[in-house]
Design a protein around this motif. Structure first.
Motif, mmCIF file in Angstrom:
data_model
loop_
_atom_site.group_PDB
_atom_site.id
_atom_site.type_symbol
_atom_site.label_atom_id
_atom_site.label_comp_id
_atom_site.label_asym_id
_atom_site.label_seq_id
_atom_site.Cartn_x
_atom_site.Cartn_y
_atom_site.Cartn_z
ATOM 1 N N LEU A 197 48.950 62.034 57.767
ATOM 2 C CA LEU A 197 47.697 61.651 57.117
ATOM 3 C C LEU A 197 47.806 61.796 55.616
ATOM 4 O O LEU A 197 48.310 62.804 55.114
ATOM 5 N N GLY A 198 47.315 60.788 54.890
ATOM 6 C CA GLY A 198 47.255 60.866 53.437
ATOM 7 C C GLY A 198 47.061 59.486 52.839
ATOM 8 O O GLY A 198 46.948 58.497 53.559
ATOM 9 N N SER A 199 47.028 59.425 51.514
ATOM 10 C CA SER A 199 46.981 58.133 50.839
ATOM 11 C C SER A 199 48.359 57.493 50.951
ATOM 12 O O SER A 199 49.358 58.160 51.233
ATOM 13 N N TRP A 200 48.431 56.198 50.704
ATOM 14 C CA TRP A 200 49.712 55.489 50.785
ATOM 15 C C TRP A 200 50.761 56.138 49.887
ATOM 16 O O TRP A 200 51.875 56.432 50.311
ATOM 17 N N GLN A 201 50.396 56.381 48.633
ATOM 18 C CA GLN A 201 51.351 56.947 47.686
ATOM 19 C C GLN A 201 51.840 58.318 48.140
ATOM 20 O O GLN A 201 53.029 58.622 48.045
ATOM 21 N N ALA A 202 50.936 59.150 48.627
ATOM 22 C CA ALA A 202 51.304 60.507 49.033
ATOM 23 C C ALA A 202 52.144 60.526 50.307
ATOM 24 O O ALA A 202 52.893 61.474 50.542
ATOM 25 N N LEU A 203 52.033 59.499 51.134
ATOM 26 C CA LEU A 203 52.798 59.439 52.385
ATOM 27 C C LEU A 203 54.208 58.871 52.199
ATOM 28 O O LEU A 203 55.029 58.965 53.105
ATOM 29 N N MET A 204 54.488 58.287 51.048
ATOM 30 C CA MET A 204 55.790 57.648 50.842
ATOM 31 C C MET A 204 56.898 58.672 50.645
ATOM 32 O O MET A 204 56.640 59.782 50.237
ATOM 33 N N PRO A 205 58.154 58.328 50.953
ATOM 34 C CA PRO A 205 58.641 57.040 51.443
ATOM 35 C C PRO A 205 58.552 56.943 52.973
ATOM 36 O O PRO A 205 58.572 57.948 53.674
ATOM 37 N N LEU A 206 58.478 55.712 53.474
ATOM 38 C CA LEU A 206 58.393 55.505 54.923
ATOM 39 C C LEU A 206 59.630 56.018 55.648
ATOM 40 O O LEU A 206 59.551 56.403 56.813
ATOM 41 N N CYS A 266 55.651 47.306 54.251
ATOM 42 C CA CYS A 266 55.144 47.011 55.597
ATOM 43 C C CYS A 266 55.998 45.946 56.283
ATOM 44 O O CYS A 266 56.259 46.031 57.488
ATOM 45 N N GLN A 267 56.458 44.941 55.527
ATOM 46 C CA GLN A 267 57.354 43.932 56.097
ATOM 47 C C GLN A 267 58.677 44.559 56.516
ATOM 48 O O GLN A 267 59.227 44.245 57.569
ATOM 49 N N GLY A 268 59.200 45.467 55.702
ATOM 50 C CA GLY A 268 60.445 46.159 56.044
ATOM 51 C C GLY A 268 60.302 46.983 57.307
ATOM 52 O O GLY A 268 61.207 47.037 58.139
ATOM 53 N N ASN A 269 59.153 47.613 57.465
ATOM 54 C CA ASN A 269 58.898 48.391 58.680
ATOM 55 C C ASN A 269 58.857 47.470 59.894
ATOM 56 O O ASN A 269 59.478 47.748 60.922
ATOM 57 N N ALA A 270 58.141 46.338 59.794
ATOM 58 C CA ALA A 270 58.022 45.396 60.910
ATOM 59 C C ALA A 270 59.379 44.806 61.281
ATOM 60 O O ALA A 270 59.628 44.501 62.452
ATOM 61 N N ALA A 271 60.271 44.661 60.300
ATOM 62 C CA ALA A 271 61.599 44.091 60.564
ATOM 63 C C ALA A 271 62.450 44.990 61.459
ATOM 64 O O ALA A 271 63.425 44.531 62.055
ATOM 65 N N GLN A 272 62.075 46.260 61.593
ATOM 66 C CA GLN A 272 62.822 47.192 62.448
ATOM 67 C C GLN A 272 62.439 47.097 63.921
ATOM 68 O O GLN A 272 63.061 47.739 64.756
ATOM 69 N N PHE A 273 61.375 46.334 64.221
ATOM 70 C CA PHE A 273 60.851 46.279 65.585
ATOM 71 C C PHE A 273 61.972 46.034 66.603
ATOM 72 O O PHE A 273 62.830 45.202 66.363
ATOM 73 N N PRO A 274 62.038 46.793 67.720
ATOM 74 C CA PRO A 274 60.985 47.643 68.297
ATOM 75 C C PRO A 274 60.884 49.046 67.702
ATOM 76 O O PRO A 274 60.057 49.834 68.140
ATOM 77 N N LEU A 275 61.725 49.373 66.724
ATOM 78 C CA LEU A 275 61.597 50.659 66.042
ATOM 79 C C LEU A 275 60.597 50.503 64.901
ATOM 80 O O LEU A 275 60.107 49.417 64.626
ATOM 81 N N GLY A 276 60.321 51.602 64.219
ATOM 82 C CA GLY A 276 59.397 51.581 63.096
ATOM 83 C C GLY A 276 58.208 52.488 63.342
ATOM 84 O O GLY A 276 58.100 53.134 64.389
ATOM 85 N N VAL A 277 57.336 52.560 62.366
ATOM 86 C CA VAL A 277 56.117 53.363 62.478
ATOM 87 C C VAL A 277 54.931 52.428 62.692
ATOM 88 O O VAL A 277 55.023 51.229 62.445
ATOM 89 N N ASP A 278 53.836 52.987 63.164
ATOM 90 C CA ASP A 278 52.585 52.250 63.310
ATOM 91 C C ASP A 278 51.590 52.811 62.299
ATOM 92 O O ASP A 278 51.723 53.964 61.858
ATOM 93 N N PHE A 279 50.599 52.017 61.937
ATOM 94 C CA PHE A 279 49.633 52.429 60.921
ATOM 95 C C PHE A 279 48.204 52.306 61.418
ATOM 96 O O PHE A 279 47.848 51.332 62.079
ATOM 97 N N PHE A 280 47.387 53.295 61.048
ATOM 98 C CA PHE A 280 45.939 53.167 61.025
ATOM 99 C C PHE A 280 45.548 53.238 59.560
ATOM 100 O O PHE A 280 46.083 54.062 58.810
ATOM 101 N N PHE A 281 44.623 52.390 59.135
ATOM 102 C CA PHE A 281 44.071 52.442 57.793
ATOM 103 C C PHE A 281 42.613 52.855 57.924
ATOM 104 O O PHE A 281 41.870 52.269 58.725
ATOM 105 N N THR A 282 42.202 53.877 57.165
ATOM 106 C CA THR A 282 40.854 54.417 57.292
ATOM 107 C C THR A 282 40.139 54.423 55.946
ATOM 108 O O THR A 282 40.749 54.661 54.905
#
Length: 194
Positions: free
Chosen positions: A101-110, A160-176
């Motif tokens: 959990l955190g802001s995008w900047q604080a959660l980086m790097p993926l 986000c595109q780089g993450n999707a390119a790893q499919f079926p691996l990668g992380v999932d996101f909720f935006f709140t």
């Protein structure tokens, strides 16, 4: 622990836990099933520093078996105490987290989060990204759960595109943001919006 922190730790949970948790879970699953769609999620009043939507997600998805990483911008004794009391979830490093959990900047790097393995792609981290608002769309999404295509605002299109390119691996996101959430599973195809 001060009396104020102790009181805050016990309060702010779901008023009617079975009903509120079921409603929050439905909102979370609907958001994940329909990437890029925004859903209301209510019922929790977490400590200052995180949105009601993020608090609802944490109460709904976390338990003593799910490790949580709190990015520096949201990590606080009040949040740790509240989450420990209501869920029993352990606090872990980013590379061990089931949820972060955190802001995008604080959660980086993926790259610091688990992306699953070829045998167990589900053993990955889900990031709960706090936004100040759902901004104007910069991405066009297609894939499972999306009829034709939908538009959505992503904090970093390339990452986000780089993450999707790893499919079926990668992380999932909720935006709140506030009392709303949206989701972006790794199975979604992401293009720059025309």
């Amino acid at each position: 622990m001060s009396l104020d922190m102790e009181t805050n730790s016990y309060g702010g949970g779901f008023a009617t836990p079975p009903v509120d948790a079921a409603n929050a879970f439905r909102a979370a699953m609907n958001a994940m099933a329909r990437p890029g769609s925004v859903h209301d999620i209510t019922g929790a009043e977490p400590p200052a520093g995180i949105s009601a939507a993020a608090g609802c997600l944490l109460l709904t998805l976390c338990d003593p078996e799910t490790g949580v990483y709190l990015a520096p911008d949201v990590d606080s004794p009040a949040l740790r105490s509240w989450l420990a009391f209501h869920t029993g979830a352990p606090f872990v490093a980013a590379d061990k987290a089931d949820f972060a959990l955190g802001s995008w900047q604080a959660l980086m790097p993926l790259g610091q989060y688990r992306t699953g393995t070829s045998e167990y792609p589900d053993r990955s981290t889900t990031l709960i990204v706090e936004l100040t608002e759902f901004a104007a769309a910069n991405a066009s999404l297609t894939g499972p759960g999306i009829k034709d295509r939908t538009s959505f605002a992503l904090p970093d299109l390339g990452a986000c595109q780089g993450n999707a390119a790893q499919f079926p691996l990668g992380v999932d996101f909720f935006f709140t943001s506030g009392g709303q959430l949206a989701a972006l599973p790794r199975s979604t195809t992401i293009l720059a919006k025309d």
